[in-house]
Enzyme design. Structure first.
Site, PDB file in Angstrom:
ATOM      1  N   ASN A 130     -70.673  62.264   2.927  1.00  0.00           N
ATOM      2  CA  ASN A 130     -69.920  63.476   3.265  1.00  0.00           C
ATOM      3  C   ASN A 130     -68.444  63.351   2.900  1.00  0.00           C
ATOM      4  O   ASN A 130     -67.841  64.287   2.350  1.00  0.00           O
ATOM      5  CB  ASN A 130     -70.063  63.782   4.756  1.00  0.00           C
ATOM      6  CG  ASN A 130     -71.375  64.467   5.097  1.00  0.00           C
ATOM      7  OD1 ASN A 130     -71.963  65.145   4.261  1.00  0.00           O
ATOM      8  ND2 ASN A 130     -71.840  64.278   6.315  1.00  0.00           N
ATOM      9  N   ASP A 139     -75.501  67.949   2.750  1.00  0.00           N
ATOM     10  CA  ASP A 139     -76.627  68.785   3.171  1.00  0.00           C
ATOM     11  C   ASP A 139     -77.802  68.648   2.202  1.00  0.00           C
ATOM     12  O   ASP A 139     -78.971  68.570   2.618  1.00  0.00           O
ATOM     13  CB  ASP A 139     -76.201  70.255   3.265  1.00  0.00           C
ATOM     14  CG  ASP A 139     -75.256  70.512   4.429  1.00  0.00           C
ATOM     15  OD1 ASP A 139     -75.173  69.645   5.317  1.00  0.00           O
ATOM     16  OD2 ASP A 139     -74.613  71.584   4.448  1.00  0.00           O
ATOM     17  N   GLU A 165     -77.446  62.766  11.043  1.00  0.00           N
ATOM     18  CA  GLU A 165     -78.335  62.036  10.131  1.00  0.00           C
ATOM     19  C   GLU A 165     -79.369  61.213  10.885  1.00  0.00           C
ATOM     20  O   GLU A 165     -79.968  60.290  10.327  1.00  0.00           O
ATOM     21  CB  GLU A 165     -77.511  61.127   9.209  1.00  0.00           C
ATOM     22  CG  GLU A 165     -76.809  59.976   9.898  1.00  0.00           C
ATOM     23  CD  GLU A 165     -75.436  60.331  10.456  1.00  0.00           C
ATOM     24  OE1 GLU A 165     -74.650  59.412  10.713  1.00  0.00           O
ATOM     25  OE2 GLU A 165     -75.155  61.537  10.635  1.00  0.00           O
TER      26      GLU A 165
END
Length: 246
Positions: A130, A139, A165
């Site tokens: 990320n 995503d 996650e």
């Protein structure tokens, strides 16, 4: 009738009318009323038939609209149920629905004394994905991860996103040997998967997995999940990308 004593007398209908004028007037009025009533009844019957046809057409239209609305409501209810039970991003069970189904599996396993295992999964270094590539890529990586894991699961196995996650799998009626084979298959398939975007961006991920099974002292599904989380923590502390059993 030209009968005696009137055989030579001229007596016509006009004579009868002149002799009984009021009776004839009443008779004509009565006959006129009947005739008008017949016309009125025919008119009402025609209007009634027309209204009946309109009502029949309206009922047919209404029935068709009711069918359409019922179908639309059925689709809407199905969609709402899906939204309530499914993680919007990954399309697997959300936390609430996973725990609901896993609790049902837990009580069934306790009642029939059957094996039940929880696998806790955590994508290794996902925060780095990320931070480096952005949440939109993160995503997509989550979607790829869930697709990869789902291919290794049976139809009755539960797969849910617990948060971020972190994921959980609930497997019933399978011995520990089979669970270890499943966990290693998932770990290897995730390690082999590659996220590609364009010609330059390639992202590889790994997963750490903790496993725990049901015991006689367990009271809820959370007892198993706590031990599997502990096993997951050990896997991550031991270098990640591995399977541990607690």
């Amino acid at each position: 009738l030209r009968m005696f004593p009137y055989d030579d007398t001229s007596f016509t209908l006009i004579d009868v009318i002149e002799k009984y004028p009021y009776q004839f007037i009443l008779l004509f009025l009565f006959l006129g009323a009947i005739f008008m009533s017949i016309l009125r009844i025919q008119k009402l019957n025609h209007q009634l038939k027309t209204h009946a046809q309109e009502i029949e057409r309206f009922n047919a239209t209404l029935e068709e609209e009711v069918k359409e609305r019922t179908h639309e409501l059925t689709l809407l209810n199905t969609k709402l149920k899906e939204l309530a039970n499914t993680d919007e991003l990954t399309k697997i069970h959300n936390r609430r629905h996973f725990l609901q189904l896993a609790s049902f599996y837990f009580h069934s396993a306790k009642r029939h004394r059957l094996p039940l295992y929880i696998l806790s999964l955590d994508i290794d270094f996902f925060k780095h994905v990320n931070d480096t590539h952005g949440h939109h890529v993160g995503d997509d990586v989550l979607k790829l991860f869930c697709t990869t894991v789902t291919k290794s699961l049976r139809k009755d196995d539960l797969f849910g996103r617990i948060g971020g996650e972190e994921f959980s799998i609930c497997v019933q009626n399978t011995p520990l040997e089979g669970i270890l084979i499943l966990a290693e298959k998932i770990r290897a398939s995730v390690e082999e998967s590659v996220y590609k975007k364009g010609h330059d961006l390639l992202i590889r991920i790994t997963v750490s997995i903790g496993i725990s099974g049901i015991t006689p002292s367990d009271e809820t599904i959370f007892d198993i999940m706590k031990r599997s989380d502990d096993a997951l923590y050990i896997a991550k502390e031991s270098g990640r990308n591995q399977v541990r059993v607690q």
